[in-house]
Design a protein around this motif. Structure first.
Motif, PDB file in Angstrom:
ATOM      1  N   GLN A 124       0.935  -1.094   0.158  1.00  0.00           N
ATOM      2  CA  GLN A 124      -0.097  -0.145  -0.046  1.00  0.00           C
ATOM      3  C   GLN A 124       0.981   1.272   0.088  1.00  0.00           C
ATOM      4  O   GLN A 124       0.270   2.566   0.360  1.00  0.00           O
ATOM      5  CB  GLN A 124      -0.858   0.065   1.294  1.00  0.00           C
ATOM      6  N   ARG A 125       2.238   1.165  -0.047  1.00  0.00           N
ATOM      7  CA  ARG A 125       3.088   2.081  -0.295  1.00  0.00           C
ATOM      8  C   ARG A 125       2.961   2.739  -1.424  1.00  0.00           C
ATOM      9  O   ARG A 125       2.907   4.201  -1.673  1.00  0.00           O
ATOM     10  CB  ARG A 125       4.522   1.601  -0.349  1.00  0.00           C
ATOM     11  N   HIS A 126       2.796   2.324  -2.520  1.00  0.00           N
ATOM     12  CA  HIS A 126       2.669   2.971  -3.922  1.00  0.00           C
ATOM     13  C   HIS A 126       1.682   3.839  -3.855  1.00  0.00           C
ATOM     14  O   HIS A 126       2.026   5.041  -4.391  1.00  0.00           O
ATOM     15  CB  HIS A 126       2.550   2.043  -5.188  1.00  0.00           C
ATOM     16  N   CYS A 127       0.469   3.601  -3.707  1.00  0.00           N
ATOM     17  CA  CYS A 127      -0.588   4.537  -3.725  1.00  0.00           C
ATOM     18  C   CYS A 127      -0.377   5.513  -2.896  1.00  0.00           C
ATOM     19  O   CYS A 127      -0.612   7.099  -3.509  1.00  0.00           O
ATOM     20  CB  CYS A 127      -1.989   3.871  -3.164  1.00  0.00           C
ATOM     21  N   ILE A 128       0.126   5.736  -1.771  1.00  0.00           N
ATOM     22  CA  ILE A 128       0.271   6.738  -0.801  1.00  0.00           C
ATOM     23  C   ILE A 128       1.510   7.807  -1.379  1.00  0.00           C
ATOM     24  O   ILE A 128       1.490   8.973  -1.490  1.00  0.00           O
ATOM     25  CB  ILE A 128       0.395   6.488   0.710  1.00  0.00           C
ATOM     26  N   ALA A 129       2.634   6.904  -1.841  1.00  0.00           N
ATOM     27  CA  ALA A 129       3.670   7.627  -2.267  1.00  0.00           C
ATOM     28  C   ALA A 129       3.374   8.266  -3.485  1.00  0.00           C
ATOM     29  O   ALA A 129       3.842   9.591  -3.602  1.00  0.00           O
ATOM     30  CB  ALA A 129       4.667   6.440  -2.474  1.00  0.00           C
ATOM     31  N   SER A 130       2.787   8.086  -4.477  1.00  0.00           N
ATOM     32  CA  SER A 130       2.239   8.702  -5.655  1.00  0.00           C
ATOM     33  C   SER A 130       1.393  10.138  -5.136  1.00  0.00           C
ATOM     34  O   SER A 130       1.887  11.164  -5.671  1.00  0.00           O
ATOM     35  CB  SER A 130       1.344   7.887  -6.528  1.00  0.00           C
ATOM     36  N   MET A 131       0.648   9.783  -4.373  1.00  0.00           N
ATOM     37  CA  MET A 131      -0.400  10.854  -4.078  1.00  0.00           C
ATOM     38  C   MET A 131       0.649  12.170  -3.425  1.00  0.00           C
ATOM     39  O   MET A 131       0.598  13.287  -3.484  1.00  0.00           O
ATOM     40  CB  MET A 131      -1.344  10.521  -3.148  1.00  0.00           C
ATOM     41  N   GLN A 132       1.517  11.335  -2.492  1.00  0.00           N
ATOM     42  CA  GLN A 132       2.526  12.388  -1.736  1.00  0.00           C
ATOM     43  C   GLN A 132       3.394  13.182  -2.812  1.00  0.00           C
ATOM     44  O   GLN A 132       3.510  14.189  -2.644  1.00  0.00           O
ATOM     45  CB  GLN A 132       3.434  11.682  -1.048  1.00  0.00           C
ATOM     46  N   ARG A 133       3.817  12.410  -3.901  1.00  0.00           N
ATOM     47  CA  ARG A 133       4.476  13.269  -5.017  1.00  0.00           C
ATOM     48  C   ARG A 133       4.033  14.297  -5.588  1.00  0.00           C
ATOM     49  O   ARG A 133       4.228  15.259  -5.987  1.00  0.00           O
ATOM     50  CB  ARG A 133       5.151  12.155  -5.861  1.00  0.00           C
ATOM     51  N   LEU A 134       2.424  14.023  -5.924  1.00  0.00           N
ATOM     52  CA  LEU A 134       1.643  14.910  -6.710  1.00  0.00           C
ATOM     53  C   LEU A 134       1.637  16.241  -5.798  1.00  0.00           C
ATOM     54  O   LEU A 134       1.338  17.199  -6.289  1.00  0.00           O
ATOM     55  CB  LEU A 134       0.215  14.197  -6.878  1.00  0.00           C
ATOM     56  N   ILE A 135       1.350  15.919  -4.477  1.00  0.00           N
ATOM     57  CA  ILE A 135       0.977  16.989  -3.578  1.00  0.00           C
ATOM     58  C   ILE A 135       2.380  17.871  -3.397  1.00  0.00           C
ATOM     59  O   ILE A 135       2.395  19.062  -3.616  1.00  0.00           O
ATOM     60  CB  ILE A 135       0.792  16.465  -2.129  1.00  0.00           C
ATOM     61  N   ASP A 136       3.295  17.231  -3.341  1.00  0.00           N
ATOM     62  CA  ASP A 136       4.768  17.877  -3.385  1.00  0.00           C
ATOM     63  C   ASP A 136       5.163  18.756  -4.584  1.00  0.00           C
ATOM     64  O   ASP A 136       5.435  19.933  -4.290  1.00  0.00           O
ATOM     65  CB  ASP A 136       6.013  17.011  -3.183  1.00  0.00           C
ATOM     66  N   ASN A 137       4.454  18.274  -5.631  1.00  0.00           N
ATOM     67  CA  ASN A 137       4.604  18.984  -6.761  1.00  0.00           C
ATOM     68  C   ASN A 137       3.828  20.296  -6.935  1.00  0.00           C
ATOM     69  O   ASN A 137       4.312  21.327  -7.351  1.00  0.00           O
ATOM     70  CB  ASN A 137       4.567  18.175  -8.156  1.00  0.00           C
ATOM     71  N   LEU A 138       2.664  20.190  -6.381  1.00  0.00           N
ATOM     72  CA  LEU A 138       1.746  21.276  -6.359  1.00  0.00           C
ATOM     73  C   LEU A 138       2.162  22.351  -5.392  1.00  0.00           C
ATOM     74  O   LEU A 138       2.146  23.484  -5.592  1.00  0.00           O
ATOM     75  CB  LEU A 138       0.285  20.639  -5.965  1.00  0.00           C
ATOM     76  N   ILE A 139       2.988  21.755  -4.304  1.00  0.00           N
ATOM     77  CA  ILE A 139       3.559  22.943  -3.380  1.00  0.00           C
ATOM     78  C   ILE A 139       4.631  23.469  -4.219  1.00  0.00           C
ATOM     79  O   ILE A 139       4.446  24.675  -3.847  1.00  0.00           O
ATOM     80  CB  ILE A 139       4.032  22.134  -2.345  1.00  0.00           C
ATOM     81  N   GLN A 140       5.491  22.924  -4.840  1.00  0.00           N
ATOM     82  CA  GLN A 140       6.514  23.366  -5.487  1.00  0.00           C
ATOM     83  C   GLN A 140       6.202  24.499  -6.411  1.00  0.00           C
ATOM     84  O   GLN A 140       6.731  25.550  -6.714  1.00  0.00           O
ATOM     85  CB  GLN A 140       7.660  22.408  -6.187  1.00  0.00           C
ATOM     86  N   GLN A 141       4.999  24.132  -7.135  1.00  0.00           N
ATOM     87  CA  GLN A 141       4.387  25.121  -8.126  1.00  0.00           C
ATOM     88  C   GLN A 141       3.731  26.310  -7.574  1.00  0.00           C
ATOM     89  O   GLN A 141       3.365  27.216  -8.250  1.00  0.00           O
ATOM     90  CB  GLN A 141       3.417  24.284  -9.128  1.00  0.00           C
ATOM     91  N   GLY A 142       3.755  26.204  -6.276  1.00  0.00           N
ATOM     92  CA  GLY A 142       2.854  27.250  -5.484  1.00  0.00           C
ATOM     93  C   GLY A 142       1.447  27.252  -5.459  1.00  0.00           C
ATOM     94  O   GLY A 142       0.524  28.458  -5.143  1.00  0.00           O
ATOM     95  N   VAL A 143       0.924  26.111  -6.120  1.00  0.00           N
ATOM     96  CA  VAL A 143      -0.601  25.851  -6.021  1.00  0.00           C
ATOM     97  C   VAL A 143      -1.031  25.556  -4.507  1.00  0.00           C
ATOM     98  O   VAL A 143      -2.128  26.372  -4.289  1.00  0.00           O
ATOM     99  CB  VAL A 143      -1.032  24.833  -6.958  1.00  0.00           C
ATOM    100  N   VAL A 144      -0.381  24.813  -3.986  1.00  0.00           N
ATOM    101  CA  VAL A 144      -0.994  24.316  -2.778  1.00  0.00           C
ATOM    102  C   VAL A 144      -0.100  25.066  -1.788  1.00  0.00           C
ATOM    103  O   VAL A 144       1.043  25.012  -1.772  1.00  0.00           O
ATOM    104  CB  VAL A 144      -0.940  22.678  -2.550  1.00  0.00           C
ATOM    105  N   ALA A 145      -0.745  25.153  -0.601  1.00  0.00           N
ATOM    106  CA  ALA A 145      -0.076  25.962   0.574  1.00  0.00           C
ATOM    107  C   ALA A 145       1.157  24.861   1.040  1.00  0.00           C
ATOM    108  O   ALA A 145       1.002  23.746   0.955  1.00  0.00           O
ATOM    109  CB  ALA A 145      -1.071  26.372   1.532  1.00  0.00           C
ATOM    110  N   GLN A 146       2.174  25.569   1.884  1.00  0.00           N
ATOM    111  CA  GLN A 146       2.939  25.008   2.415  1.00  0.00           C
ATOM    112  C   GLN A 146       2.841  23.923   3.576  1.00  0.00           C
ATOM    113  O   GLN A 146       2.034  24.290   4.329  1.00  0.00           O
ATOM    114  CB  GLN A 146       3.788  26.008   2.957  1.00  0.00           C
ATOM    115  N   ALA A 147       3.046  22.664   3.536  1.00  0.00           N
ATOM    116  CA  ALA A 147       2.694  21.811   4.586  1.00  0.00           C
ATOM    117  C   ALA A 147       3.292  20.522   4.249  1.00  0.00           C
ATOM    118  O   ALA A 147       3.941  20.330   3.056  1.00  0.00           O
ATOM    119  CB  ALA A 147       1.180  21.455   4.643  1.00  0.00           C
ATOM    120  N   ASP A 148       3.247  19.603   5.117  1.00  0.00           N
ATOM    121  CA  ASP A 148       3.974  18.204   4.859  1.00  0.00           C
ATOM    122  C   ASP A 148       3.118  17.368   3.978  1.00  0.00           C
ATOM    123  O   ASP A 148       2.077  17.215   4.346  1.00  0.00           O
ATOM    124  CB  ASP A 148       4.047  17.493   6.295  1.00  0.00           C
TER     125      ASP A 148
END
Lengths: 198, 198
Positions: A124-148
């Motif tokens: 069940q690692r893959h699914c969450i890891a993928s979602m985490q990467r997506l979120i990380d990218n969105l944070i880098q792009q300044g779309v999503v607010a800073q958070a873990d």
DNA sequence: ACTGATTCATACGGGCTGTATCTATTGCCC
DNA sequence: GGGCAATAGATACAGCCCGTATGAATCAGT
């Protein structure tokens, strides 16, 4: 039936895995006897304990397989979107629907946590890891607010799983699915740097 | 030890419940033998099967008790706040911390779902119902946007549970707890009618 | 072709669950 | 106060299931 070519050996493992996936999905982990399961696969427990170590090992292998497939299916969805944020929202929505499938619900969301432990370290690692990467990218792009990103991914993932149980208990879950998706939309917009613009 | 007054009978039930709560919390449901459990309570399985029917029945009673207590503790928190929205946020944060307690994590969040079913029809009812009522009130007051309160409550509740597992697996969970709380804050503000004002 | 390793079946022991049986005590009613 | 039904809880029993140990048959390498 005694055939021991290299190909037949891997076929044995695959057969066991496929049978376990089906039977675990139908009866659940606790109510499944390893004698029955191996008999349905045309084998005995000897093969099973040789390939997977014990009953938990078999479940772990099944969960691993399902998780990998699920992740592929989800990546196909979020990967095609033009807008990264829209792709992320689509992915969450898609996961909500996939969490309704009996196989995922019973094996991954119900039994795996209890048997394999709370966090499911490997599987069940893959699914969450993928979602985490997506979120990380969105944070880098300044779309999503800073958070873990991990915390956000778990918050969303866990919420979707819980909601999926509620949807699935209704005979016609379409109403609840719509309600869940709407509520999800609200929570997700809070992640945005500019929540009002959603 | 054969004492059968009415009071002693209820004491037997209470002793069984308390012992089960402790042992289930320590070893988990599956790894707990009913012989051991009843012996630790100074009884035999006869008493157990008489009062609770079967092993699942005992677990259900334990979960019911824990859920009721948890709900009381949470109501004490959200009830004291002046601002309803702040009380709701405090309650969510408090639940995140309470979900770190081994007893709740192992019995309610891990074992109960697998053994008793996905939705936990009877037990664990109070906590979610309370949260749902809080949300409903906030919607009535125009603080939270229109959405199904139940779906929102489940989304939040499930997310917090999942996040709690992640926090608890770290030796010093304070860092992760802070990260989880921060991420939670983001998602929650999405529920507001005016998300930007948070 | 011979030897070691591997795959899988079979046999065995131990533990656990749930039920059935049995005893003793309690509460009720006359 | 005594008899009777009901109940609390112990004990005994049957059945299932898991994991391991043992064994046989085949494959791989030399």
């Amino acid at each position: 039936m005694v055939r021991r070519t290299r190909a037949a050996m891997e076929a044995t493992r695959a057969t066991l895995l496929a049978t376990a996936r089906r039977v675990f999905g139908e009866r659940g982990y606790a109510d499944t006897s390893m004698d029955d399961l191996t008999a349905q696969a045309g084998l005995t427990r000897g093969a099973l304990y040789h390939h997977f170590g014990d009953k938990k090992g078999l479940l772990a292998a099944v969960v691993e397989q399902i998780d990998a497939e699920t992740d592929l299916r989800l990546q196909a969805i979020s990967g095609t979107a033009e807008d990264a944020w829209q792709g992320f929202c689509d992915r969450c929505r898609a996961y909500l629907e996939m969490a309704l499938e009996p196989e995922i619900q019973r094996i991954v969301l119900r039994d795996a946590r209890a048997v394999l432990g709370g966090t499911l370290p490997n599987s069940q690692r893959h699914c969450i890891a993928s979602m985490q990467r997506l979120i990380d990218n969105l944070i880098q792009q300044g779309v999503v607010a800073q958070a873990d990103p991990r915390a956000l991914a778990l918050l969303i993932y866990g919420g979707l799983a819980e909601t999926a149980f509620w949807i699935a208990e209704e005979d016609d879950g379409n109403v609840r699915l719509a309600q869940g998706a709407a509520a999800l939309k609200l929570l997700l917009r809070g992640m945005l740097v500019e929540p009002g613009s959603s």
